[in-house]
Design an enzyme around this catalytic site. Structure first.
Site, PDB file in Angstrom:
ATOM      1  N   ARG A   1       0.808  -1.211   0.000  1.00  0.00           N
ATOM      2  CA  ARG A   1       0.000   0.000   0.000  1.00  0.00           C
ATOM      3  C   ARG A   1       0.845   1.266   0.000  1.00  0.00           C
ATOM      4  NH1 ARG A   1      -2.991   2.005  -2.660  1.00  0.00           N
ATOM      5  NH2 ARG A   1      -4.036  -0.019  -2.663  1.00  0.00           N
TER       6      ARG A   1
ATOM      7  N   LYS B   1       1.412  25.367  -3.817  1.00  0.00           N
ATOM      8  CA  LYS B   1       0.184  24.741  -3.322  1.00  0.00           C
ATOM      9  C   LYS B   1       0.361  23.224  -3.332  1.00  0.00           C
ATOM     10  CE  LYS B   1      -2.599  28.607  -4.963  1.00  0.00           C
ATOM     11  NZ  LYS B   1      -3.658  29.070  -5.909  1.00  0.00           N
TER      12      LYS B   1
ATOM     13  N   LYS C   1       3.856  39.642  -3.590  1.00  0.00           N
ATOM     14  CA  LYS C   1       2.487  39.327  -3.960  1.00  0.00           C
ATOM     15  C   LYS C   1       1.537  40.444  -3.559  1.00  0.00           C
ATOM     16  CE  LYS C   1       1.066  35.099  -3.509  1.00  0.00           C
ATOM     17  NZ  LYS C   1       0.753  34.850  -4.938  1.00  0.00           N
TER      18      LYS C   1
ATOM     19  N   GLU D   1       3.765  40.600  -8.370  1.00  0.00           N
ATOM     20  CA  GLU D   1       2.411  40.300  -8.830  1.00  0.00           C
ATOM     21  C   GLU D   1       1.697  41.572  -9.254  1.00  0.00           C
ATOM     22  OE1 GLU D   1      -1.762  38.515  -7.014  1.00  0.00           O
ATOM     23  OE2 GLU D   1       0.142  37.770  -6.224  1.00  0.00           O
TER      24      GLU D   1
ATOM     25  N   ASP E   1      -2.006  38.315 -12.610  1.00  0.00           N
ATOM     26  CA  ASP E   1      -2.961  37.486 -11.877  1.00  0.00           C
ATOM     27  C   ASP E   1      -4.393  37.742 -12.296  1.00  0.00           C
ATOM     28  OD1 ASP E   1      -3.467  35.517  -9.847  1.00  0.00           O
ATOM     29  OD2 ASP E   1      -4.245  37.123  -8.584  1.00  0.00           O
TER      30      ASP E   1
END
Length: 284
Positions: free
Chosen positions: A100, A135, A167, A201, A222
């Site tokens: 597994r 992410k 950002k 950004e 973005d």
């Protein structure tokens, strides 16, 4: 595609086996004689791009060095449904105990590689490259970004330490400090980290122009429309790299690539890839 550091593989596999086996595989230890041997194969149950075989090898090496794993395909290869990707031979107990954990690694990484290849194929013939993001599953970033590379994608920054990325929330705080704050931050970044990408950004064309004027060498565009992306590419005029980001899907990615951006970042590669179905089957 860069190989995973062997020490990272060992540590990740060790933790995964500790999670699954704990004090021991009580079912196998009771049911299977210690001297029983077996041969088995791992089979792709659906078409996929294979990634994760080094993890499979390490799983069985840590359980029992007497188990051999022979890979039948290379990392990054396309496997059709029914393809045998590796053959295992050795003590049956060890094969059953590691089944597994080995499949979990293989199905997860192959799922990421497969989805990445689909995005890469969609933009074939354009100059754009598919990027991953941060992410990722905590503690498994190195594996997941490795799988992106196996699928033909390009790795973005590994973490907060290898690229400067200002950002939207950074910009919101810098705006409170005055009109020169963004330029000062970019200048300080160039001085402190001269070899690192300086990414800023931009949510609007005006912000893209500000980022360029501030000295950014990479501008993240973005959630812009296709028309806005085309305008931004014209505005930047190769003075910095351009990256489109925000909700890109397999249906929309080619249109985004055709705007002329250098990169397209896709968080879904690692946060939403579906696991590929593999099975381990004993051979007669």
């Amino acid at each position: 595609m860069s190989a995973l550091p062997q020490e990272s593989i060992r540590n990740i596999v060790r933790a995964a086996l500790a999670e699954d086996i704990g004090a021991g595989d009580i079912t196998t230890e009771i049911a299977i004689p210690s001297d029983q041997r077996a041969e088995a194969c791992i089979i792709a149950k659906e078409p996929c791009v294979v990634a994760g075989l080094p993890l499979v090898e390490e799983v069985f090496a840590q359980i029992d060095r007497a188990i051999t794993v022979k890979s039948l395909v290379d990392e990054g290869d396309v496997a059709e449904k029914g393809t045998r990707v590796c053959i295992l031979n050795g003590p049956a107990r060890g094969i059953l105990t590691g089944e597994r954990t080995a499949l979990n690694f293989l199905q997860r990484l192959s799922g990421i590689a497969t989805l990445t290849r689909q995005f890469v194929d969609e933009i074939a013939g354009t100059k754009a490259k598919i990027l991953d993001t941060r992410k990722t599953t905590p503690t498994l970033r190195a594996l997941e970004k490795y799988a992106v590379a196996a699928g033909g994608g390009t790795n973005h920054r590994m973490g907060l330490y290898d690229a400067v990325m200002i950002k939207d929330n950074h910009r919101a705080i810098l705006a409170r400090l005055g009109s020169k704050a963004l330029g000062d931050a970019v200048a300080a970044a160039h001085k402190a980290h001269p070899n690192a990408p300086i990414i800023v950004e931009a949510d609007t064309l005006e912000q893209a122009e500000e980022a360029l004027a501030a000295g950014a060498n990479h501008i993240l565009l973005d959630n812009m429309t296709l028309d806005e992306l085309r305008e931004a590419v014209t505005l930047v005029a190769c003075r910095a790299k351009t990256e489109a980001s925000g909700g890109v899907t397999l249906k929309t990615v080619r249109g985004v690539a055709q705007t002329g951006v250098d990169y397209i970042s896709v968080g879904a590669l690692t946060h939403s890839a579906r696991a590929v179905d593999f099975s381990l089957e004993l051979l007669d």
